[in-house]
Write an enzyme that holds these catalytic residues in place. Structure first.
Site, PDB file in Angstrom:
ATOM      1  N   ARG A   1      64.248  37.372   6.882  1.00 16.09           N
ATOM      2  CA  ARG A   1      64.448  38.643   6.173  1.00 16.09           C
ATOM      3  C   ARG A   1      63.144  39.276   5.734  1.00 16.09           C
ATOM      4  NH1 ARG A   1      69.084  37.295   1.766  1.00 16.09           N
ATOM      5  NH2 ARG A   1      70.233  35.805   3.020  1.00 16.09           N
TER       6      ARG A   1
ATOM      7  N   THR B   1      69.176  34.134   9.321  1.00 16.20           N
ATOM      8  CA  THR B   1      69.260  35.594   9.474  1.00 16.20           C
ATOM      9  C   THR B   1      68.778  36.038  10.859  1.00 16.20           C
ATOM     10  OG1 THR B   1      68.584  35.652   7.126  1.00 16.20           O
ATOM     11  CG2 THR B   1      69.063  37.738   8.147  1.00 16.20           C
TER      12      THR B   1
ATOM     13  N   LYS C   1      78.726  28.290  10.737  1.00 13.80           N
ATOM     14  CA  LYS C   1      78.426  28.606   9.346  1.00 13.80           C
ATOM     15  C   LYS C   1      79.518  29.566   8.868  1.00 13.80           C
ATOM     16  CE  LYS C   1      75.200  31.794   7.187  1.00 13.80           C
ATOM     17  NZ  LYS C   1      73.860  31.884   6.634  1.00 13.80           N
TER      18      LYS C   1
ATOM     19  N   GLU D   1      66.326  26.069   5.722  1.00 15.80           N
ATOM     20  CA  GLU D   1      66.568  27.289   6.511  1.00 15.80           C
ATOM     21  C   GLU D   1      65.706  28.405   5.928  1.00 15.80           C
ATOM     22  OE1 GLU D   1      70.713  28.532   6.776  1.00 15.80           O
ATOM     23  OE2 GLU D   1      70.095  30.606   7.045  1.00 15.80           O
TER      24      GLU D   1
HETATM   25  O1  LIG Z   1      71.107  35.883   5.803  1.00 19.57           O
HETATM   26  C1  LIG Z   1      71.543  34.861   6.314  1.00 19.57           C
HETATM   27  O2  LIG Z   1      71.547  34.594   7.484  1.00 19.57           O
HETATM   28  C2  LIG Z   1      72.041  33.866   5.464  1.00 19.57           C
HETATM   29  O3  LIG Z   1      71.752  32.759   5.747  1.00 19.57           O
HETATM   30  C3  LIG Z   1      72.843  34.203   4.318  1.00 19.57           C
HETATM   31  C4  LIG Z   1      72.663  33.099   3.321  1.00 19.57           C
HETATM   32  O4  LIG Z   1      73.263  31.955   3.776  1.00 19.57           O
HETATM   33  C5  LIG Z   1      73.171  33.484   2.031  1.00 19.57           C
HETATM   34  O5  LIG Z   1      72.611  34.703   1.649  1.00 19.57           O
HETATM   35  C6  LIG Z   1      72.902  32.460   0.993  1.00 19.57           C
HETATM   36  O6  LIG Z   1      73.739  32.809   0.008  1.00 19.57           O
HETATM   37  P1  LIG Z   1      73.442  32.596  -1.509  1.00 19.57           P
HETATM   38  O7  LIG Z   1      73.330  31.115  -1.716  1.00 19.57           O
HETATM   39  O8  LIG Z   1      74.636  33.176  -2.166  1.00 19.57           O
HETATM   40  O9  LIG Z   1      72.172  33.309  -1.801  1.00 19.57           O
END
Ligand SMILES: O=C(O)C(=O)C[C@H](O)[C@H](O)COP(=O)(O)O
Length: 221
Positions: free
Chosen positions: A57, A81, A141, A53
């Site tokens: 961002r 995102t 999700k 994925e």
């Molecule tokens: O921005 C999005 O759409 C995301 O997909 C959020 C991510 O899934 C998380 O930011 C991953 O989380 P961490 O593993 O804690 O870094």
């Protein structure tokens, strides 16, 4: 809801299942430099993960996905995102395999129903699951997973909604992934722990492969 409201076709659920059942872990990647795109993706593939994925961002995210698509056609490519229908459309044009949202508006649920590209809609509460459920969605999700009660919360979601299956992300680590993957309503987990920013900035591809392999050995599909 009127009787003419269109629901998510079962075929879209099946397509998402095929993707989420092919892996126990979906790495969530932030690519800040275009020249990192292919070596980063390659490092993950070398470690045993090929469902990726790429979050939208960063400014270069769309081009990064294009490069990965061309260089590594075996990768199942998700766009993360995605915050609105316009971005969803850009991802469709790019030919990604799936779209992931951190949270989901009615317009995004609606767009996902008609799209050729399956949507993994982000939810944080039971009400949000039910909003998607009304439109035919059964796969979600769960974000941000740890901050929202973690595996305990997801276990509780399974009471009223056993057919809703989740990919928890947000605070998932190589250690706590076990708690999620033990639940019957978890398909796979998502996370960035195997490709943290510091290692990507250092272009520490071998270390990213090592962390990925550690994860895939612990949680094989
Ligand atoms: O921005 C999005 O759409 C995301 O997909 C959020 C991510 O899934 C998380 O930011 C991953 O989380 P961490 O593993 O804690 O870094």
């Amino acid at each position: 809801m009127s009787s003419t409201t269109r629901l998510l076709p079962q075929a879209q659920i099946d397509r998402l299942d095929a993707i989420c059942r092919a892996t126990s872990i979906i790495p969530v990647l932030v690519i800040e430099r275009l020249d990192h795109a292919v070596p980063l993706a390659q490092a993950l593939v070398d470690g045993g993960l090929d469902v990726l994925e790429i979050t939208l961002r960063t400014d270069c995210a769309v081009e990064a996905m294009q490069r990965i698509r061309e260089a590594l056609p075996e990768v199942t490519l998700g766009a993360g995102t995605v915050l609105g229908v316009e971005q969803y459309r850009i991802c469709e044009e790019l030919g990604v395999d799936f779209v992931v949202t951190p949270g989901t508006t009615p317009a995004l649920f609606e767009h996902g129903i008609a799209s050729e590209v399956p949507l993994l809609p982000g939810v944080a509460t039971v009400s949000e699951v039910v909003t998607g459920w009304e439109r035919g969605y059964r796969r979600f999700k769960f974000f941000p997973a740890e901050a929202n009660g973690g595996a305990k919360a997801l276990k509780s979601f399974g009471g009223p909604l056993p057919e809703a299956l989740f990919c928890p992300t947000g605070g998932v680590t190589v250690d706590n992934a076990a708690d999620y993957l033990a639940l019957p309503n978890v398909m796979c987990v998502g996370g960035s722990w195997m490709a943290p920013k510091a290692l990507v900035d250092q272009e520490a591809w071998a270390e990213i492969t090592r962390l990925t392999r550690e994860a895939t050995q612990r949680y094989p599909r």
